[in-house]
Design a protein around this motif. Structure first.
Motif, PDB file in Angstrom:
ATOM      1  N   ALA A 183     -24.307   1.010   5.095  1.00  0.00           N
ATOM      2  CA  ALA A 183     -22.976   0.555   5.528  1.00  0.00           C
ATOM      3  C   ALA A 183     -23.068  -0.130   6.892  1.00  0.00           C
ATOM      4  O   ALA A 183     -22.499  -1.213   7.103  1.00  0.00           O
ATOM      5  CB  ALA A 183     -22.010   1.742   5.591  1.00  0.00           C
ATOM      6  N   GLN A 195      -0.763 -12.566  -0.462  1.00  0.00           N
ATOM      7  CA  GLN A 195      -1.363 -13.305  -1.579  1.00  0.00           C
ATOM      8  C   GLN A 195      -0.764 -14.711  -1.651  1.00  0.00           C
ATOM      9  O   GLN A 195       0.430 -14.883  -1.428  1.00  0.00           O
ATOM     10  CB  GLN A 195      -1.060 -12.581  -2.910  1.00  0.00           C
ATOM     11  N   GLN A 213      -7.606 -13.191   5.765  1.00  0.00           N
ATOM     12  CA  GLN A 213      -8.317 -11.965   5.353  1.00  0.00           C
ATOM     13  C   GLN A 213      -8.698 -12.122   3.874  1.00  0.00           C
ATOM     14  O   GLN A 213      -7.832 -12.149   3.010  1.00  0.00           O
ATOM     15  CB  GLN A 213      -7.404 -10.750   5.548  1.00  0.00           C
ATOM     16  N   GLY A 218     -17.871  -0.308  -2.433  1.00  0.00           N
ATOM     17  CA  GLY A 218     -18.835   0.635  -3.013  1.00  0.00           C
ATOM     18  C   GLY A 218     -19.378   0.206  -4.367  1.00  0.00           C
ATOM     19  O   GLY A 218     -20.142   0.942  -4.991  1.00  0.00           O
ATOM     20  N   TYR A 242       0.842  -1.221   0.000  1.00  0.00           N
ATOM     21  CA  TYR A 242       0.000   0.000   0.000  1.00  0.00           C
ATOM     22  C   TYR A 242       0.869   1.259   0.000  1.00  0.00           C
ATOM     23  O   TYR A 242       0.368   2.355  -0.240  1.00  0.00           O
ATOM     24  CB  TYR A 242      -0.931   0.049   1.224  1.00  0.00           C
TER      25      TYR A 242
HETATM   26  P1  NAD Z   1     -14.521  -1.029   1.485  1.00  0.00           P
HETATM   27  O1  NAD Z   1     -15.463  -2.128   1.233  1.00  0.00           O
HETATM   28  O2  NAD Z   1     -14.110  -0.701   2.875  1.00  0.00           O
HETATM   29  O3  NAD Z   1     -15.170   0.247   0.762  1.00  0.00           O
HETATM   30  C1  NAD Z   1     -14.532   1.469   0.766  1.00  0.00           C
HETATM   31  C2  NAD Z   1     -15.380   2.450  -0.066  1.00  0.00           C
HETATM   32  O4  NAD Z   1     -16.613   2.721   0.593  1.00  0.00           O
HETATM   33  C3  NAD Z   1     -14.657   3.770  -0.232  1.00  0.00           C
HETATM   34  O5  NAD Z   1     -14.923   4.233  -1.548  1.00  0.00           O
HETATM   35  C4  NAD Z   1     -15.330   4.678   0.798  1.00  0.00           C
HETATM   36  O6  NAD Z   1     -15.331   6.017   0.368  1.00  0.00           O
HETATM   37  C5  NAD Z   1     -16.737   4.122   0.867  1.00  0.00           C
HETATM   38  N1  NAD Z   1     -17.336   4.243   2.209  1.00  0.00           N
HETATM   39  C6  NAD Z   1     -16.802   3.832   3.381  1.00  0.00           C
HETATM   40  N2  NAD Z   1     -17.655   4.015   4.388  1.00  0.00           N
HETATM   41  C7  NAD Z   1     -18.763   4.572   3.854  1.00  0.00           C
HETATM   42  C8  NAD Z   1     -20.008   4.986   4.405  1.00  0.00           C
HETATM   43  N3  NAD Z   1     -20.266   4.838   5.708  1.00  0.00           N
HETATM   44  N4  NAD Z   1     -20.935   5.530   3.570  1.00  0.00           N
HETATM   45  C9  NAD Z   1     -20.684   5.668   2.246  1.00  0.00           C
HETATM   46  N5  NAD Z   1     -19.515   5.287   1.664  1.00  0.00           N
HETATM   47  C10 NAD Z   1     -18.570   4.728   2.465  1.00  0.00           C
HETATM   48  O7  NAD Z   1     -13.223  -1.310   0.548  1.00  0.00           O
HETATM   49  P2  NAD Z   1     -11.661  -1.468   0.769  1.00  0.00           P
HETATM   50  O8  NAD Z   1     -11.024  -0.222   1.257  1.00  0.00           O
HETATM   51  O9  NAD Z   1     -11.114  -2.020  -0.491  1.00  0.00           O
HETATM   52  O10 NAD Z   1     -11.520  -2.577   1.905  1.00  0.00           O
HETATM   53  C11 NAD Z   1     -11.280  -2.255   3.243  1.00  0.00           C
HETATM   54  C12 NAD Z   1      -9.857  -2.599   3.648  1.00  0.00           C
HETATM   55  O11 NAD Z   1      -9.575  -3.979   3.403  1.00  0.00           O
HETATM   56  C13 NAD Z   1      -8.775  -1.891   2.828  1.00  0.00           C
HETATM   57  O12 NAD Z   1      -8.640  -0.527   3.144  1.00  0.00           O
HETATM   58  C14 NAD Z   1      -7.565  -2.743   3.141  1.00  0.00           C
HETATM   59  O13 NAD Z   1      -7.051  -2.428   4.410  1.00  0.00           O
HETATM   60  C15 NAD Z   1      -8.190  -4.131   3.113  1.00  0.00           C
HETATM   61  N6  NAD Z   1      -8.033  -4.783   1.791  1.00  0.00           N
HETATM   62  C16 NAD Z   1      -7.257  -5.902   1.720  1.00  0.00           C
HETATM   63  C17 NAD Z   1      -7.078  -6.574   0.521  1.00  0.00           C
HETATM   64  C18 NAD Z   1      -6.228  -7.792   0.483  1.00  0.00           C
HETATM   65  O14 NAD Z   1      -5.883  -8.268  -0.609  1.00  0.00           O
HETATM   66  N7  NAD Z   1      -5.839  -8.331   1.631  1.00  0.00           N
HETATM   67  C19 NAD Z   1      -7.699  -6.108  -0.653  1.00  0.00           C
HETATM   68  C20 NAD Z   1      -8.502  -4.970  -0.564  1.00  0.00           C
HETATM   69  C21 NAD Z   1      -8.675  -4.322   0.667  1.00  0.00           C
END
Ligand code: NAD
Length: 282
Positions: free
Chosen positions: A210, A107, A156, A188, A48
């Motif tokens: 959410a 991964q 995860q 989203g 990241y």
């Molecule tokens: P998420 O499902 O948390 O969605 C984030 C999106 O939702 C953003 O666009 C945000 O603006 C919006 N959002 C958040 N809260 C909201 C609310 N209350 N109302 C309206 N919109 C809202 O997606 P993410 O960030 O991809 O996943 C969360 C975390 O998971 C990541 O930040 C990361 O730490 C982890 N992650 C891990 C992997 C992996 O391969 N291990 C992959 C993707 C994400």
């Protein structure tokens, strides 16, 4: 805040803050706001490229280290025992910490068996309180468990109302691996925030879509790490402990499952090629 106890006794918050795609120059502010909102679990990764900002926020936040739960991850290009140990040292340096709470194999590609052996050693040496994996499908997870000593504390994986992973969850339960959701708000996508079924349940509880989706995951025993850079949404996403979905609501949400991901397919050779050949400056 609720907590789960991992298979090695380590206690982990049930709701955390994810920082995927938050650029380095915004991540410090975001993590400081998240700590202010009450988050204690922060989920980052070497790839990241915002570990330094997370570290600065943790230092600035002034919260006792033992109240925080910091997760980071080793990327594919640092597979193997020696490369993982070196990558871990760099992550620790960027974070400015002397241990992390959870270290994950990001991964299931490359020499992740070598990585796991390094992580077992880091765990025994006390540099990592718990070790786990991410994006492991059940067959890869069971194989890793069978051929190593320490059972991953966490897997995860992408999990949300449209991709519910009940089969994966059953295998994780069988082996004592905590299920953690990435993308708990479906990132989203797929009309998530306008979904009529979720919106109806949200109205019935006076809550947001959410909050309903996060609550649904929590009631299935899944740890969630939603991401937002907006303090109002951070507060909303952590305010999910004073209401409960009924069995009927849980069952109705279960009908939203499509059984698949829009984000990525870990069985796609093109994805394996991309992940195995792309190099990052980390
Ligand atoms: P998420 O499902 O948390 O969605 C984030 C999106 O939702 C953003 O666009 C945000 O603006 C919006 N959002 C958040 N809260 C909201 C609310 N209350 N109302 C309206 N919109 C809202 O997606 P993410 O960030 O991809 O996943 C969360 C975390 O998971 C990541 O930040 C990361 O730490 C982890 N992650 C891990 C992997 C992996 O391969 N291990 C992959 C993707 C994400």
């Amino acid at each position: 805040m609720q907590h789960v106890t991992l298979n090695n006794g380590v206690v982990m918050p049930s709701v955390g803050f994810g920082v995927f795609r938050i650029p380095e120059d915004q991540a410090q502010r975001a993590v400081e706001d998240a700590l202010e909102a009450g988050y204690r679990l922060i989920d980052t990764a070497a790839v990241y490229r915002n570990e330094q900002a997370v570290g600065r926020a943790v230092a600035a936040g002034g919260i006792a280290r033992d109240e925080l739960f910091v997760t980071t991850k080793v990327w594919v290009q640092h597979g193997g025992e020696a490369a993982t140990k070196a990558a871990f040292d760099r992550s620790l340096g960027r974070l400015g910490l002397d241990y992390v709470d959870l270290y994950l194999i990001h991964q299931p590609f490359g020499d992740y068996y070598g990585s796991w052996r390094a992580m077992e050693q880091l765990n025994r040496a006390g540099q990592v309180r718990a070790i786990g994996v991410s994006n492991f499908l059940p067959d890869r997870l069971v194989d890793l468990i069978l051929h190593n000593e320490i059972v991953p504390a966490v897997n995860q994986i992408e999990t949300h109302v449209f991709f519910q992973r009940a089969g994966d969850a059953a295998v994780m339960r069988e082996y004592g691996v905590q299920h953690e959701s990435w993308g708990p708000l479906a990132q989203g996508g797929r009309g998530f925030f306008d979904d009529p079924l979720l919106a109806g349940i949200a109205r019935a509880h006076g809550r947001s879509v959410a909050q309903i989706a996060l609550r649904w995951l929590l009631q299935r025993g899944v740890v969630v790490i939603p991401k937002s850079v907006r303090p109002d949404r951070m507060a909303e996403n952590i305010d999910v402990f004073d209401f409960e979905l009924t069995d009927d609501e849980m069952a109705r949400i279960a009908t939203l499952d499509t059984g698949g991901s829009d984000a990525r397919d870990h069985r796609d050779p093109a994805f394996a090629r991309w992940i195995g050949t792309t190099r990052f400056d980390i």
